[in-house]
Design an enzyme around this catalytic site. Structure first.
Site, PDB file in Angstrom:
ATOM      1  N   GLY A 204      86.736  40.584  65.421  1.00  0.00           N
ATOM      2  CA  GLY A 204      87.096  40.625  66.846  1.00  0.00           C
ATOM      3  C   GLY A 204      86.735  39.319  67.528  1.00  0.00           C
ATOM      4  O   GLY A 204      86.430  38.324  66.866  1.00  0.00           O
ATOM      5  N   ASN A 205      86.762  39.317  68.841  1.00  0.00           N
ATOM      6  CA  ASN A 205      86.339  38.122  69.589  1.00  0.00           C
ATOM      7  C   ASN A 205      85.684  38.539  70.905  1.00  0.00           C
ATOM      8  O   ASN A 205      85.594  39.729  71.202  1.00  0.00           O
ATOM      9  CB  ASN A 205      87.514  37.168  69.811  1.00  0.00           C
ATOM     10  CG  ASN A 205      88.642  37.822  70.582  1.00  0.00           C
ATOM     11  OD1 ASN A 205      88.478  38.189  71.727  1.00  0.00           O
ATOM     12  ND2 ASN A 205      89.792  37.993  69.923  1.00  0.00           N
ATOM     13  N   ARG A 206      85.209  37.555  71.663  1.00  0.00           N
ATOM     14  CA  ARG A 206      84.368  37.846  72.829  1.00  0.00           C
ATOM     15  C   ARG A 206      85.136  38.185  74.108  1.00  0.00           C
ATOM     16  O   ARG A 206      84.530  38.371  75.159  1.00  0.00           O
ATOM     17  CB  ARG A 206      83.479  36.631  73.137  1.00  0.00           C
ATOM     18  CG  ARG A 206      82.481  36.330  72.065  1.00  0.00           C
ATOM     19  CD  ARG A 206      81.625  35.146  72.502  1.00  0.00           C
ATOM     20  NE  ARG A 206      80.963  34.538  71.380  1.00  0.00           N
ATOM     21  CZ  ARG A 206      79.865  35.024  70.820  1.00  0.00           C
ATOM     22  NH1 ARG A 206      79.314  36.112  71.296  1.00  0.00           N
ATOM     23  NH2 ARG A 206      79.322  34.399  69.786  1.00  0.00           N
ATOM     24  N   SER A 207      86.455  38.229  74.053  1.00  0.00           N
ATOM     25  CA  SER A 207      87.219  38.462  75.288  1.00  0.00           C
ATOM     26  C   SER A 207      86.893  39.835  75.897  1.00  0.00           C
ATOM     27  O   SER A 207      86.855  40.843  75.192  1.00  0.00           O
ATOM     28  CB  SER A 207      88.712  38.389  74.980  1.00  0.00           C
ATOM     29  OG  SER A 207      89.440  38.784  76.111  1.00  0.00           O
ATOM     30  N   ALA A 272      93.294  37.460  74.073  1.00  0.00           N
ATOM     31  CA  ALA A 272      92.763  36.610  73.008  1.00  0.00           C
ATOM     32  C   ALA A 272      93.220  37.234  71.694  1.00  0.00           C
ATOM     33  O   ALA A 272      92.578  38.145  71.160  1.00  0.00           O
ATOM     34  CB  ALA A 272      91.245  36.553  73.092  1.00  0.00           C
TER      35      ALA A 272
END
Ligand code: CTP
Length: 404
Positions: A204-207, A272
């Site tokens: 995943g990512n931090r968005s 993102a």
């Protein structure tokens, strides 16, 4: 700093005005609360005074030396009445000046936003309908009440709209975007995608999705029909959008493609989207081997670039405006703009909103700093994500207007 008067009338929904007051002050507005006598039966003046940082009065006989009954309304940039009771709608529509709030309304030249709340029978009574029509005919913005649980066990039309939607309508009035996107359909993507590699794990990512959701809310308040496609988000999805969940990059591609069949006026890609996904996805959970201590290898493949694909296919889909976002980790604005120019060309979109996310900055925060870039201009914006959303909606409105 915009000066906002928050008028509060005596109904049970007065408690929600406290949340609205908080949203207005956190957005940096200078708020003066003017409750009616009856409003103070529901919420004490101490609450309004503490949160606004100003004394609260209901009477025209306080502050006579500074002519408060005229001064408060005349110096306001916006008047918001939330909740407005049936009694207040009747008094306001007939120009009565029986307390400080009605005097304030009569002396104001600023836009007026009214959020009514009452029982369904009172809202649907011909007298109230007539008063609302009168107020609207004089240019006041009267929100439709929500439907749902009322004070007692009854439910129906008459609930105060959520503090967020009143705040959005207030922000749109202050920034002049009311009605700017009416009749338009805007598709917004928000949040980060999650790419599974087994039954319980994902990349995943931090968005947080905050910026995309703020844009969806601002577009709604500007009158647009909004399709909001979300990956993983940490914010509530606003009521009134057509919400489509798309957890992975592949699902987001499908959802965006599907939304194009409705021929929207604009696509805003704030999401993102993962650039890579695991090639092999295990059906069950990958167990660790405690004997061999073997570490699994993650083989990745590239995902489809949704933004670039939509831009290359837009001829056939007749999509007038495409706006992308660019997250970069850089040392300076010059470096950010140089990367932005390359990304703008590579994606083929009309405009790119670039920001510097070095050291995890911006993710999940309320504040942001961005540069709007197109082929001919650069414009820096900083402030709350709501503020940036308003600026983007204003820009989108003028781009769309310029196309006709
Ligand atoms: N984007 C997309 N599909 C992808 C990756 C990104 O549609 N598979 C979109 C994003 O929604 C954003 C824009 O492309 O509007 C730029 O995303 P960003 O992550 O900044 O850039 P990338 O294209 O991923 O390139 P890089 O990671 O190399 O900077």
């Amino acid at each position: 700093m915009p000066r906002v008067v928050l008028g509060v009338c005596g109904g049970i929904a007065a408690y929600k005005s406290v949340e609205l007051l908080r949203l207005l002050t956190e957005a940096g507005h200078d708020v003066t609360v003017v409750p009616t006598e009856n409003a103070l039966r529901f919420v004490g003046s101490a609450t309004f005074e503490a949160l606004s940082g100003k004394p609260v009065s209901t009477s025209v006989w306080d502050g006579v030396d500074r002519v408060a009954h005229i001064d408060i309304g005349a110096s306001a940039d916006l008047i918001v009445i939330a909740p407005a009771t049936a009694d207040f709608l009747a008094r306001a529509s007939h120009g009565m000046a029986s307390d400080l709030l009605s005097n304030t309304l009569l002396s104001a030249t600023a836009p007026v936003l009214i959020a009514p709340a009452m029982h369904t029978q009172m809202w649907e009574h011909p007298a109230t309908a007539h008063n609302v029509a009168l107020l609207r005919s004089r240019g006041n913005f009267v929100l439709e009440p929500d439907s749902g649980r009322l004070t007692g066990k009854d439910s129906g039309v008459g609930r105060l709209p959520s503090p967020f939607s009143i705040f959005d309508a207030a922000t749109a009035l202050l920034s002049g975007t009311v009605g700017l996107l009416s009749g338009r359909h805007v598709v917004v993507t928000a949040g980060g995608t999650q790419e599974s590699w087994d039954a319980v794990r994902f990349l995943g990512n931090r968005s947080s999705g905050k910026q995309g959701i703020a844009i969806a809310r601002a577009a709604l308040a500007a009158g647009a029909q909004v399709t909001l496609i979300t990956g993983s988000v940490q914010e509530a999805v606003p009521a009134g959008v057509n919400h489509v969940k798309a957890p992975s990059a592949a699902q987001m591609l499908d959802a965006v493609r599907e939304s194009m069949t409705q021929q929207p006026d604009a696509l805003i890609m704030t999401a993102a989207v993962a650039d890579f996904r695991p090639i092999d996805v295990q059906e069950g959970k990958i167990k660790k081997d405690s004997k061999s201590h073997e570490i699994p290898t993650l083989n990745l493949q590239q995902t489809t670039d949704i933004l670039a694909t939509m831009c290359s296919e837009r001829g056939s889909a007749s999509l007038p405006v495409v706006i992308g976002f660019g997250a970069e980790t850089v040392q300076s604005d010059e470096e950010l703009m140089a990367l932005g120019v390359t990304k703008l060309k590579a994606k083929g979109c009309d405009m790119l909103v670039v920001n510097n996310v070095a050291h995890g900055a911006i993710f999940g925060e309320d504040y942001s700093e961005v540069i709007f870039m197109d082929a001919n201009s650069r414009q820096k914006h900083s402030g709350t994500k709501d503020h940036i959303a308003q600026a983007l909606v204003a820009r989108l409105g003028s781009i769309l207007e310029g196309l006709h």
